[in-house]
Design an enzyme around this catalytic site. Structure first.
Site, PDB file in Angstrom:
ATOM      1  N   CYS A  52       0.780  -1.306   0.155  1.00  0.00           N
ATOM      2  CA  CYS A  52      -0.209  -0.177   0.097  1.00  0.00           C
ATOM      3  C   CYS A  52       0.581   1.151   0.136  1.00  0.00           C
ATOM      4  O   CYS A  52       0.570   2.154  -0.601  1.00  0.00           O
ATOM      5  CB  CYS A  52      -0.845  -0.162   1.407  1.00  0.00           C
ATOM      6  N   SER A 474     -12.664  -6.417   8.410  1.00  0.00           N
ATOM      7  CA  SER A 474     -12.221  -5.911   7.249  1.00  0.00           C
ATOM      8  C   SER A 474     -13.223  -5.287   6.381  1.00  0.00           C
ATOM      9  O   SER A 474     -14.160  -5.918   6.232  1.00  0.00           O
ATOM     10  CB  SER A 474     -10.941  -6.820   6.681  1.00  0.00           C
TER      11      SER A 474
END
Length: 564
Positions: A52, A474
């Protein structure tokens, strides 16, 4: 005469007593001419611990170039990130939510200590974004949030896959549906490069929310990580902060109640992550705007779910970018009357003015459904209340056909024990799997339950077994799941008193979550209950002793006399 845009850094050019301050800055390249300019912090979450953020060092340099060309003195500094995907299912996941506060506190500390005039905060992984936004709210200088961008999808057997495909592959492997070689192939192809997880998971959800709020430049949330658009986005962000200084536009001018309502509306339309509830509450708390958990149901009731995006849909963020991006979705919503158009943004223009320049959705696209044929007539994120969650719980019902589930509680005090029970086929159709003592204080850190939820989906139990927790899920989670149950078990919330076999009912239409146990019986259990000791060591200990309820955003600077 050139207008003085400095807010804080003017101390470095006033009087002989400031010579030592200037001397230190000369050593990092600041010149006499520079002391007349505003100083802009470029907060970078670059790290090699996650894809990321692996590219953010380059993005920070682009932002620095834009800020310098505009006429300021930009200075890059760093803060941390952790990878939720890597820590998922391990004890390391307890550090995920606390990292939001570490990021926020560290950025605010540098801006305050170095007397910076403005800020570009660059984030990618899930907790970077709310961490940066909390810092922006607390630093109180003109600022722009810059999103690192989404990862491209992987490809396996001609189909797009992502990190959630791997988690669900583990469930299929455990069920005997795929072999070792197939699982390894999925693992090796799921994450092909830099960028945040590709579906409408937490990072892309929060980036979209921030753009809708007006705190990032148009296009920032959907421009892919590895693209020319993202490089240009970065330079523009550096320049934009300079113009915010010129116009004296501060975060409090942008992050109004109406701006938060725009953010929630876009999250609902896109089918965003349950974590958006937690993080938007925390950002509102920091900027002192009165947003409560009940605002989500109010907006949910009138906002259709339009996006066919993963985890419950077909497409990923890069597909949305291809057909017009978040700006095109906002334009669609604005023209239909769903967004407040008079909110000011970091462009210096209002939402309405930005929408006049925004692209429309590509003709013939299938990523965003039309209003007359939505994925769901109302939003997919709902807040449930009842005797099991008096302060609220959060469910994501996109793609879930089951409206009401009632069954026996199967109670576990750790994710590990619950996961083992699922692996050993001890959880049956109709059960209500409960994982408690994993809330903000109890975890500590409110870990996400993606591993066990994905295992259930992989084993074909995604809508046959309800999964309840005072922890989180999540953004990649889908199925019959309810999280953020509040008050949490650690502080004596009703979930602490559940016993094996109690009948629990989740009703998404009524927005209720209840246990069929008489109040007198619950009260007896309450009196016999003893709270586990709070964790005491290191950052998790500090967090456990300071964090508030998830229904208030799990903030760590909560004060009883504050308005929010």
């Amino acid at each position: 005469m050139e207008k003085d845009l400095r807010i804080k850094s003017q101390v470095f050019s006033e009087g002989s007593l400031k010579a030592p301050n200037r001397a230190m800055l000369r050593a990092v390249g600041v010149t006499d001419e520079d002391f007349k300019k505003p100083m802009i912090g470029i907060a970078s979450t670059w790290s090699e611990v996650t894809p990321c953020n692996i590219h953010i060092d380059d993005l920070a340099i682009y932002a620095k170039e834009g800020a310098k060309e505009a006429g300021s003195v930009p200075l890059i500094f760093n803060t941390i990130t952790v990878s939720d995907g890597i820590s998922m299912g391990t004890q390391g996941m307890r550090y995920s939510l606390p990292s939001r506060d570490v990021i926020a506190d560290s950025i605010e500390t540098v801006v305050g200590a170095e007397s910076l005039d403005g800020l570009v905060a660059i984030g990618a992984c899930d907790k970077n974004i709310p961490g940066c936004m909390i810092a922006i709210a607390n630093a109180e200088v003109p600022a722009v949030f810059l999103y690192g961008g989404t990862i491209a999808p992987g490809n396996h057997n001609g189909k797009d896959i992502d990190i959630v495909s791997v988690f669900e592959g583990v469930g299929k492997h455990n069920n005997g549906d795929i072999d070792d070689e197939e699982l390894r192939s999925i693992e090796c192809k799921a994450c092909p490069g830099a960028g945040s997880c590709g579906g409408m998971y937490t990072a892309n959800t929060m980036a979209s929310a921030v753009e809708a709020m007006g705190m990032s430049l148009p296009g920032s949330s959907s421009n892919p990580a590895e693209s020319q658009e993202k490089a240009a986005d970065c330079r523009d962000a550096g320049e934009a902060v300079y113009h915010l200084l010129e116009k004296r536009i501060f975060p409090k001018d942008i992050m109004t109640k109406e701006a938060f309502e725009n953010a929630i509306t876009v999250v609902m339309a896109l089918g965003g992550s349950t974590n958006a509830v937690l993080h938007l509450l925390s950002i509102a708390h920091a900027i002192e705007v009165d947003v409560t958990i009940d605002d989500f149901n109010r907006i949910q009731a009138k906002t259709p779910h339009l996006a066919d995006l993963k985890p419950s849909g077909q497409y990923v963020m890069q597909d949305l970018h291809r057909v017009g991006g978040v700006q095109a979705v906002m334009k669609l919503l604005y023209e239909a009357g769903y967004l407040h158009g008079d909110c000011i943004t970091v462009t210096g223009k209002t939402i309405a003015e930005n929408m006049a320049e925004a692209p429309s959705l590509e003709e013939g696209q299938n990523v965003i459904m039309p209003f007359e044929n939505p994925k769901r007539a109302d939003g997919p994120l709902i807040v449930l209340k009842g005797n099991l969650a008096p302060s609220g719980a959060v469910a994501k019902v996109s793609g879930v056909k089951v409206k009401r589930h009632s069954g026996p509680a199967r109670v576990f005090n750790t994710e590990k024990e619950a996961t083992q029970a699922v692996r050993e086929n001890k959880i049956n159709d109709g059960d209500v799997l409960v994982i408690r003592h994993v809330g903000p204080k109890g975890g500590p850190g409110m870990p996400e339950m993606l591993s066990v939820s994905s295992l259930l989906v992989g084993k074909g139990l995604g809508e046959k077994v309800a999964l309840l927790t005072d922890g989180r899920f999540s953004g990649g989670t889908h199925g019959l799941v309810v999280g953020h149950i509040a008050p949490e078990a650690q502080v004596g919330g009703p979930i602490a008193f559940l016993q094996e076999g109690d009948t629990v009912t989740i009703d998404s239409d009524k927005k209720e979550i209840t246990v069929e146990v008489a109040e007198a019986v619950l009260e007896k259990r309450r009196k016999e209950w003893v709270a586990p000791p709070l964790y005491k060591k290191g950052i998790l200990g500090k967090y456990a002793h300071n964090v508030s309820c998830s229904s208030k955003g799990a903030v760590t600077d909560f004060l009883a006399d504050r308005k929010v």
